[in-house]
Design a protein around this motif. Sequence first.
Motif, PDB file in Angstrom:
ATOM      1  N   UNK A  80     -27.481  70.093  27.212  1.00  0.00           N
ATOM      2  CA  UNK A  80     -26.836  71.382  27.464  1.00  0.00           C
ATOM      3  C   UNK A  80     -25.475  71.391  26.799  1.00  0.00           C
ATOM      4  N   UNK A  81     -25.077  72.513  26.199  1.00  0.00           N
ATOM      5  CA  UNK A  81     -23.805  72.540  25.465  1.00  0.00           C
ATOM      6  C   UNK A  81     -22.583  72.381  26.347  1.00  0.00           C
ATOM      7  N   UNK A  82     -22.735  72.562  27.666  1.00  0.00           N
ATOM      8  CA  UNK A  82     -21.574  72.448  28.554  1.00  0.00           C
ATOM      9  C   UNK A  82     -21.479  71.078  29.209  1.00  0.00           C
ATOM     10  N   UNK A  83     -22.266  70.088  28.727  1.00  0.00           N
ATOM     11  CA  UNK A  83     -22.251  68.768  29.348  1.00  0.00           C
ATOM     12  C   UNK A  83     -22.189  67.654  28.311  1.00  0.00           C
ATOM     13  N   UNK A  84     -21.475  66.606  28.705  1.00  0.00           N
ATOM     14  CA  UNK A  84     -21.534  65.355  27.956  1.00  0.00           C
ATOM     15  C   UNK A  84     -22.176  64.297  28.840  1.00  0.00           C
ATOM     16  N   UNK A  85     -22.718  63.302  28.183  1.00  0.00           N
ATOM     17  CA  UNK A  85     -23.425  62.236  28.877  1.00  0.00           C
ATOM     18  C   UNK A  85     -22.719  60.919  28.614  1.00  0.00           C
ATOM     19  N   UNK A  86     -22.519  60.136  29.671  1.00  0.00           N
ATOM     20  CA  UNK A  86     -21.959  58.797  29.512  1.00  0.00           C
ATOM     21  C   UNK A  86     -23.036  57.773  29.846  1.00  0.00           C
ATOM     22  N   UNK A  87     -23.318  56.910  28.905  1.00  0.00           N
ATOM     23  CA  UNK A  87     -24.248  55.804  29.119  1.00  0.00           C
ATOM     24  C   UNK A  87     -23.418  54.578  29.447  1.00  0.00           C
ATOM     25  N   UNK A  88     -23.499  54.114  30.693  1.00  0.00           N
ATOM     26  CA  UNK A  88     -22.657  53.011  31.155  1.00  0.00           C
ATOM     27  C   UNK A  88     -23.399  51.686  31.117  1.00  0.00           C
ATOM     28  N   UNK A  89     -22.933  50.779  30.292  1.00  0.00           N
ATOM     29  CA  UNK A  89     -23.463  49.410  30.167  1.00  0.00           C
ATOM     30  C   UNK A  89     -24.990  49.393  30.061  1.00  0.00           C
ATOM     31  N   UNK A  90     -25.516  50.168  29.122  1.00  0.00           N
ATOM     32  CA  UNK A  90     -26.956  50.134  28.834  1.00  0.00           C
ATOM     33  C   UNK A  90     -27.292  48.855  28.062  1.00  0.00           C
ATOM     34  N   UNK A  91     -28.488  48.325  28.249  1.00  0.00           N
ATOM     35  CA  UNK A  91     -28.922  47.224  27.380  1.00  0.00           C
ATOM     36  C   UNK A  91     -28.870  47.641  25.908  1.00  0.00           C
ATOM     37  N   UNK A  92     -28.360  46.779  25.068  1.00  0.00           N
ATOM     38  CA  UNK A  92     -28.240  47.101  23.645  1.00  0.00           C
ATOM     39  C   UNK A  92     -29.590  47.476  23.044  1.00  0.00           C
ATOM     40  N   UNK A  93     -30.662  46.889  23.538  1.00  0.00           N
ATOM     41  CA  UNK A  93     -31.990  47.182  23.000  1.00  0.00           C
ATOM     42  C   UNK A  93     -32.408  48.636  23.190  1.00  0.00           C
ATOM     43  N   UNK A  94     -31.756  49.381  24.118  1.00  0.00           N
ATOM     44  CA  UNK A  94     -32.117  50.779  24.359  1.00  0.00           C
ATOM     45  C   UNK A  94     -31.303  51.756  23.506  1.00  0.00           C
ATOM     46  N   UNK A  95     -30.353  51.247  22.777  1.00  0.00           N
ATOM     47  CA  UNK A  95     -29.495  52.145  21.995  1.00  0.00           C
ATOM     48  C   UNK A  95     -30.272  52.946  20.949  1.00  0.00           C
ATOM     49  N   UNK A  96     -31.235  52.354  20.205  1.00  0.00           N
ATOM     50  CA  UNK A  96     -31.964  53.174  19.224  1.00  0.00           C
ATOM     51  C   UNK A  96     -32.690  54.355  19.861  1.00  0.00           C
ATOM     52  N   UNK A  97     -33.306  54.172  21.026  1.00  0.00           N
ATOM     53  CA  UNK A  97     -34.008  55.288  21.670  1.00  0.00           C
ATOM     54  C   UNK A  97     -33.028  56.385  22.059  1.00  0.00           C
ATOM     55  N   UNK A  98     -31.865  56.013  22.566  1.00  0.00           N
ATOM     56  CA  UNK A  98     -30.853  57.011  22.919  1.00  0.00           C
ATOM     57  C   UNK A  98     -30.387  57.767  21.681  1.00  0.00           C
TER      58      UNK A  98
END
Length: 324
Positions: free
Chosen positions: A104-122
């Motif tokens: 949504x254009x009115x929101x930002x998302x914070x990914x807190x301490x995700x496993x590095x292996x999940x970064x490509x999917x994000x």
Amino acid sequence: MVCPPVQAVSGEEIGRLVTRLERYGLQTAQVRCFLLLLQQGVNDSEYWVFASDEDTAEAPVTLVITLPLPGLLVMDAFCADSPAGHDRLLAALLCDPVSRLLWRPDRRLRADSWPVRLRPALERAAGRRGYTVTPVSAGACLFVREADGAPDTEVAQLSAPDDVEVRPLSMCHLERVQQHWPYLRHVPDAAAILRRSVQTGLSAGVFVRRRPAPDGPAEPQPVSWILLNTVGKLGFAHTLETQRRRGLARLALAELTRRCEARHLPAVVATGRDNLGMLGAMRPLGFTAVHDVFWAVVAPPAPTPTDAAPQSADVTDSIGEPGS
């Protein structure tokens, strides 16, 4: 009709999801702690939980999303560490019920301490929606200590020196914690995180006993402390420089670990491998290194000049390492 890759999980169903995730060990400790904090009301943010169907034999794709402040989402995720698992996570991030929350254009998302292996999917999911992923911290590792029913020998054997008292923090200590935490100005929900941790007894401070001065403060101030943040990690740790090399951080960590385990919460710490003080405090308590993690902010495309009125600036552009 095609079944979505994940379905909404109600508050009443969180316990069953936690039990499913327990099968996958320390890899799920952080997301399980996050879920339990929501279930117990320690994290009182509005939240949404999604997980893949129980009938699937694979590890459940799990998304935990909170809205601590208007315009700011905080999310944790888990999936099997396999190409198929990563593809299922990508599909979950793009499916209709999740998309209506995230993209949504009115929101930002914070990914807190995700496993590095999940970064490509994000990054792939964000790219398909035209969003940008800005890593704001990396190079940290997730460490976990989880009670298994055996006596907590490492924790129980620690004893405080005669001049030291270890106990939970009080509300009057929050200003001191905020004064020493270097990421405070970058985390807009930090004050609420600290307040809830203290209110629920999920903090530990080390106090040096001194004879009270007639004109001194009514409540002594801690010289070392640590709190549980509301997304499932022990953090905000600090020891005053004049009190270091006495093992005080280990005492604070041991006390908060005991308090977490009394509430059936895994103890989780995300910190850099060069943080020798924290590593030294964790080692005798039986914490195990699990995987490398990163923090990132996912932001919508910048508005064009023809769009509506400009949005106000958001201080989540750089959040440091929340809870470390």
